[in-house]
Write an enzyme that holds these catalytic residues in place. Sequence first.
Site, PDB file in Angstrom:
ATOM      1  N   SER A  74       4.599   2.565   7.923  1.00 44.80           N
ATOM      2  CA  SER A  74       4.223   1.425   7.090  1.00 44.80           C
ATOM      3  C   SER A  74       5.379   0.977   6.216  1.00 44.80           C
ATOM      4  O   SER A  74       6.001   1.779   5.525  1.00 44.80           O
ATOM      5  CB  SER A  74       3.036   1.799   6.198  1.00 44.80           C
ATOM      6  N   HIS A 111       0.811  -1.221   0.000  1.00 47.85           N
ATOM      7  CA  HIS A 111       0.000   0.000   0.000  1.00 47.85           C
ATOM      8  C   HIS A 111       0.844   1.270   0.000  1.00 47.85           C
ATOM      9  O   HIS A 111       0.343   2.349  -0.305  1.00 47.85           O
ATOM     10  CB  HIS A 111      -0.998  -0.006   1.171  1.00 47.85           C
ATOM     11  N   ASP A 170       0.247  -7.622   1.684  1.00 46.23           N
ATOM     12  CA  ASP A 170       0.681  -6.224   1.723  1.00 46.23           C
ATOM     13  C   ASP A 170       2.208  -6.110   1.750  1.00 46.23           C
ATOM     14  O   ASP A 170       2.768  -5.297   2.490  1.00 46.23           O
ATOM     15  CB  ASP A 170       0.074  -5.496   2.925  1.00 46.23           C
TER      16      ASP A 170
END
Length: 496
Positions: free
Chosen positions: A231, A125, A155
């Site tokens: 992230s 992402h 992911d």
Amino acid sequence: MVKRMNQVKRRPHAQAKAVNPALWIMATLTALGLLIAMMAQSQARSAPESFADLAEKLLPAVVNISTTQTVSAHGQMPEGVPDFFRDFFERRGGQMPQPNPRRATSLGSGFVIDAEKGYVVTNNHVIKDAEEIKVILQDNTELNAKLLGSDPKTDVALLQVDLKKGVKLSAVKLGDSDEIRVGDWVVAIGNPFGLGGSVTAGIVSARGRNIQAGPYDDFIQTDAAINKGNSGGPLFDLDGNVIGINTAIYSPSGGSVGIGFSVPSNIAKNVIADLAEYGHTRRGWLGVRIQNVSAEIAESLGLTEATGALITSVADDGPAQKAGMEKGDVILKFNNKDVSEMRKLPRIVAETEVGKSVPVEVWRKGKIVKLKAKVGELEVAEKNGDVEKPKFAKTSATVEELGLSLGSLNDEMRARFNLPEEANGVIILDVDNEGPAAEKGLRAGELIVEASQKEVASPDDVKQAVKKAMKDDQKSLLLLIDGEEGLRFVAVKLEK
């Protein structure tokens, strides 16, 4: 005098008694137990006085990632335009003038796993839909990067940087996430809010979390501070090995509240290897649809405990059908690995080598049947349309009449909102600030225990209560709410 001393020396030998065997065994076992306890204590690692040495060693391998993409503004109102301008154009059947497409930049984190090849791991992402990817090293050196491959299901994404002359990368190793225990110290490094390399420390709060992010959820939960921008960054053990990729947080405020989730390194390893070699994943495929084995189902099938994955359908000409599996079979073991619960089977199959023949144990008509299955490739099956999209039970819903978003209460929700095990009802996930529930002070995290004086256990129960109340021409719905103030009744106006 000398003679007497010689006599004294001889006396103990003459009067020595035989050792009691039972006492000797007891003393030996006691000493052995103490030794084992000391060894176990030495293996349980305490927090270091400082994380400085570890951080200094690891920081050069952690990178910031900047991505750029073109965002179309079609259909969006330019910021700052007063409402009366909107009304003016709408009354005349026109449309607001649209701004030109703009370039949007987003930030994330990543880490180098191969200094020679320039491989960098991050989240899917973080780089999704990116037209340009830049990797910024600790010394602010910017490197262009290309996407080698990504996997939305876990992911995970793999980049390769364009190494400039004279630039040397520092790499870290992927560790064994199965060795990490709840309570172990961990360190997260990343790029929170675009600030650059930041180090936080905490412990492993839980293992095997399913947050319904994908079909292979098995997250490590940590209370190490993880924020927006972290992230794709690494979660390290105290040996400096990457045991997780920081992926998601639970946060009503947008900042860290001590609940972060990381993809375990043992799940990421196979994905990264596939992305490096093929540019995409190659997962195992069995060709079955499955469901949980409840206590009632286990009893009806003659199982002593609720375990395994119950087959509800078998794909035509798939690996399972060729192996002789049938609807109603309960898969107990796959490739010599126990299937303790339904959601473990997809991960076990996915991690199995494509084309490999593996042993499978199923429970059928009161006995164990041993089979052999040749694992297919999930990506090929998906391309050919042989894989049915998984149908998950609806666990959340929006009740517009009340201005509420509701969810079913499960382990993840209990952990997210810090609710006790004995809590019951339907969890409030979000409240429309302009809706009737907000007027009554209802808040996210509170529980709806009853609607119209009937117990509710799912969002659908609340929706049915709303539907009936509106059919009966009621102007409000009586809810029993369980919150910080305890139980209270609230009459919420129904909006049509």
